[in-house]
Design a protein around this motif. Structure first.
Motif, mmCIF file in Angstrom:
data_model
loop_
_atom_site.group_PDB
_atom_site.id
_atom_site.type_symbol
_atom_site.label_atom_id
_atom_site.label_comp_id
_atom_site.label_asym_id
_atom_site.label_seq_id
_atom_site.Cartn_x
_atom_site.Cartn_y
_atom_site.Cartn_z
ATOM 1 N N ILE A 153 -12.233 -9.222 51.065
ATOM 2 C CA ILE A 153 -13.109 -9.259 52.198
ATOM 3 C C ILE A 153 -14.557 -8.548 51.799
ATOM 4 O O ILE A 153 -14.707 -7.535 51.310
ATOM 5 N N ILE A 154 -15.757 -9.439 52.015
ATOM 6 C CA ILE A 154 -17.149 -9.148 51.772
ATOM 7 C C ILE A 154 -17.385 -8.301 53.042
ATOM 8 O O ILE A 154 -17.962 -9.061 54.134
ATOM 9 N N GLY A 155 -17.540 -7.056 52.888
ATOM 10 C CA GLY A 155 -18.225 -6.440 54.267
ATOM 11 C C GLY A 155 -17.051 -5.472 54.528
ATOM 12 O O GLY A 155 -15.865 -5.614 55.029
ATOM 13 N N LEU B 177 -13.021 -13.676 52.649
ATOM 14 C CA LEU B 177 -13.479 -13.575 53.894
ATOM 15 C C LEU B 177 -14.690 -12.968 54.012
ATOM 16 O O LEU B 177 -14.958 -11.655 53.554
ATOM 17 N N VAL B 178 -15.824 -13.545 54.535
ATOM 18 C CA VAL B 178 -17.195 -12.961 54.562
ATOM 19 C C VAL B 178 -17.303 -12.319 56.037
ATOM 20 O O VAL B 178 -17.188 -13.108 57.178
ATOM 21 N N ALA B 179 -17.693 -11.148 55.942
ATOM 22 C CA ALA B 179 -17.829 -10.124 57.337
ATOM 23 C C ALA B 179 -18.777 -9.360 56.874
ATOM 24 O O ALA B 179 -18.688 -8.011 57.113
ATOM 25 N N ALA B 180 -20.054 -9.717 56.696
ATOM 26 C CA ALA B 180 -21.134 -8.855 56.456
ATOM 27 C C ALA B 180 -22.388 -9.213 57.367
ATOM 28 O O ALA B 180 -23.210 -9.564 56.891
ATOM 29 N N GLY B 181 -21.905 -8.774 58.686
ATOM 30 C CA GLY B 181 -23.457 -8.875 59.512
ATOM 31 C C GLY B 181 -23.442 -10.185 60.392
ATOM 32 O O GLY B 181 -22.703 -11.104 60.261
ATOM 33 N N ARG B 182 -24.109 -10.080 61.494
ATOM 34 C CA ARG B 182 -24.532 -11.194 62.025
ATOM 35 C C ARG B 182 -25.785 -11.570 62.107
ATOM 36 O O ARG B 182 -26.654 -10.900 61.955
ATOM 37 N N ALA B 183 -25.889 -12.761 62.611
ATOM 38 C CA ALA B 183 -27.169 -13.513 62.901
ATOM 39 C C ALA B 183 -27.555 -14.188 64.261
ATOM 40 O O ALA B 183 -26.567 -14.854 64.770
ATOM 41 N N GLY C 227 -25.886 -15.528 71.814
ATOM 42 C CA GLY C 227 -24.966 -15.083 71.161
ATOM 43 C C GLY C 227 -25.527 -15.023 69.687
ATOM 44 O O GLY C 227 -26.507 -15.069 69.350
ATOM 45 N N SER C 228 -24.439 -14.663 68.841
ATOM 46 C CA SER C 228 -24.716 -14.745 67.188
ATOM 47 C C SER C 228 -23.764 -15.231 66.567
ATOM 48 O O SER C 228 -22.654 -15.814 67.112
ATOM 49 N N ARG C 229 -23.980 -15.618 65.100
ATOM 50 C CA ARG C 229 -22.990 -16.038 64.121
ATOM 51 C C ARG C 229 -22.794 -15.407 62.940
ATOM 52 O O ARG C 229 -23.548 -14.234 62.786
ATOM 53 N N PRO C 230 -21.691 -15.499 62.105
ATOM 54 C CA PRO C 230 -21.657 -14.582 61.004
ATOM 55 C C PRO C 230 -22.951 -14.966 60.120
ATOM 56 O O PRO C 230 -23.416 -15.961 59.944
ATOM 57 N N ALA C 231 -23.325 -13.804 59.513
ATOM 58 C CA ALA C 231 -24.616 -13.928 58.686
ATOM 59 C C ALA C 231 -24.223 -14.525 57.431
ATOM 60 O O ALA C 231 -23.044 -14.471 56.717
ATOM 61 N N THR C 232 -25.175 -15.515 56.844
ATOM 62 C CA THR C 232 -24.815 -15.921 55.450
ATOM 63 C C THR C 232 -25.662 -15.043 54.541
ATOM 64 O O THR C 232 -26.184 -14.343 54.635
ATOM 65 N N LEU C 233 -24.537 -15.179 53.152
ATOM 66 C CA LEU C 233 -24.986 -14.135 51.998
ATOM 67 C C LEU C 233 -25.505 -14.951 50.825
ATOM 68 O O LEU C 233 -24.782 -15.986 50.531
ATOM 69 N N PRO C 234 -26.609 -14.721 50.154
ATOM 70 C CA PRO C 234 -27.089 -15.478 49.241
ATOM 71 C C PRO C 234 -26.436 -15.190 47.912
ATOM 72 O O PRO C 234 -26.885 -14.804 46.926
#
Length: 474
Positions: free
Chosen positions: A174-176, A258-264, A140-147
């Motif tokens: 919400i970021i994303g 809430l960070v919702a900006a992609g997955r890793a 699977g994946s997890r929420p991507a981290t943002l710098p």
């Protein structure tokens, strides 16, 4: 001595559970390795909890706006903690389906632990070395981290924490601007939070049809949801207990972020180099048979770089299962991959966009658009916002469809079925129960028939004129 298995499945989310469960039912010897708990993102952090919260928020919205039907209520009193309790109760009800006991009962050996490959044919977990004919990676994946400077220090939540908070934030940033951000943004807004969505693209939901997204834009505006387009969070500070988000254009103040900006993809701990498995920037690389660069190791679900949906993981799991246990002759296709975003109105899509179709097929493309407002049931329900947009070839072959409106996620399945069986759009013109929202599909099919008739009629008129001229001067 190494334990021998027909199949070792790594990851107990949607894809891994399908592979393990069906393989065991076929009497294969199967081990399922999971480092946390079975069920994956869908059960604990995604589909199940988000739709439960969305349901609660829709009830609040309907009560608040019941006056349009002549039913007058006081403003709904929202107990946010009880709304979250509904979410958790739903998870508790569904989780036995994904429990270790159930899969052990099916014949799967469930192993909890954080393992890794030590070579191309061996996976080690809890100091045990597992060897198998084939391996399946479904981690699977997890929420991507943002710098973003200051984000970590200020504190934030992702979809992995949001369904456990019991106190509603008065203000939420919400970021994303993708599906997670839009779904949860609308839900929190309807439950009483003042919401701002920060989106880096020129529209929310950038993978969707622009016309369909505009319907969502208008709905969000009508509900007081603030969204900023072409905007990025540049730095974050905490002042007097509030989180200040600086975008360069303006300052956003929020109680919670809430960070919702992609997955890793979850691949770091697997030691895939030792297994000879190549990983790209977005996930594990596979061929059309879902084999990795090591042909005895397959992968499916969010750990790949493609479509990150539970139903896609299940579809890929079935391809992997057949190839891994029998012969690797089955191929996955993305021609008919549907998905939905459960905002209100809902957005659903399958196949190509209009732009993609025109780039590929040029003048052979035809587009039919049917407004919800022309469907009687939509009028009766007061759900007239939206449309069905179906893209076809000149001969009626369906290339893609985009629905935005009430129950779009349900209504698109008729089109999915038609595409899967290579039926033309005219097949949707058959009998539909009246009055139902499904008429949006049949009306679209009739609209194309009408277009074809008008085009043929004009052609016949043109040919008649030519023949008259020929007869006159011939």
């Amino acid at each position: 001595m190494a334990v021998e298995y027909d199949l070792v499945v790594i990851g107990g989310g949607s894809g891994g559970l399908v592979v393990a469960g069906v393989a065991a039912a076929l009497k294969a010897k199967v081990a399922l390795v999971e480092k946390h708990r079975l069920g994956g993102d869908c059960l604990w952090y995604g589909c199940v909890p988000s739709k439960s919260l969305i349901r609660a928020s829709r009830v609040a919205y309907e009560v608040k706006h019941a006056g349009r039907f002549g039913i007058y209520c006081n403003d709904p009193q929202i107990d946010f903690a009880k709304a979250i309790a509904h979410v958790q109760n739903t998870i508790t009800t569904i989780k036995p389906h994904d429990s270790p006991e159930r899969f052990e009962g099916l014949g799967v050996e469930v192993i909890f632990g954080d393992g890794k490959f030590i070579d191309k044919k061996t996976f080690e977990v809890n100091n045990r070395r597992l060897k198998a004919r084939s391996f399946v990676i479904a981690t699977g994946s997890r929420p991507a981290t943002l710098p973003i400077p200051g984000l970590k220090e200020a504190g934030f939540i992702t979809n992995e924490e949001v369904f456990e908070i019991t106190e509603r934030p008065d203000t939420l940033a919400i970021i994303g601007g993708g599906p997670i951000g839009c779904e949860l943004g609308q839900a929190f807004s309807r439950l009483g939070s003042k919401v701002t969505i920060i989106a880096s693209r020129d529209r929310l939901l950038p993978k969707e049809d622009p016309e369909a997204v505009e319907v969502i834009h208008q709905q969000f505006k009508s509900e007081g949801i603030n969204f900023l387009l072409n905007t990025k969070a540049e730095k974050i500070e905490v002042v007097d207990g509030k989180k200040y988000i600086w975008t360069g254009k303006e300052k956003i103040i929020a109680d919670q972020i809430l960070v919702a900006a992609g997955r890793a993809p979850n691949v770091e701990s697997l030691n895939l180099d030792a297994a000879g498995v190549k990983v790209g920037k977005k996930g594990i690389q596979v061929n059309s048979k879902l084999q990795t660069s090591n042909p005895h190791i397959y992968a499916c679900g969010d750990v790949l770089s493609g479509y990150q949906f539970t139903h896609v993981a299940s579809y890929q799991a079935n391809i992997v299962l057949k190839n891994a246990l029998f012969l690797p002759i089955f191929k996955a296709s993305d021609r008919v991959i549907p998905w939905a975003t459960f905002t209100e109105p809902e957005l659903a899509r399958v196949g190509l966009t209009e732009q993609e179709a025109r780039e590929k097929y040029g003048n052979d493309v035809r587009v039919v658009k049917q407004e919800y407002a022309d469907v009687d049931r939509a009028q009766a329900d007061g759900k007239t916002a939206g449309f069905a947009k179906i893209i076809t070839k000149r001969n009626g072959q369906i290339l893609g469809a985009h629905l935005v409106g009430a129950a779009a996620g349900e209504l698109i399945h008729e089109i999915i079925l038609a595409m899967s069986h290579n039926l033309k759009l005219s097949a949707l013109s058959g009998i539909h129960i009246y009055p139902t929202l499904s008429e949006v599909n049949s009306k679209a099919a009739f609209a194309q028939t009408r277009q074809n008739y008008e085009q043929n009629h004009r052609l016949q008129q043109m040919l008649s004129s030519i023949f008259r001229v020929i007869r006159r001067f011939g």
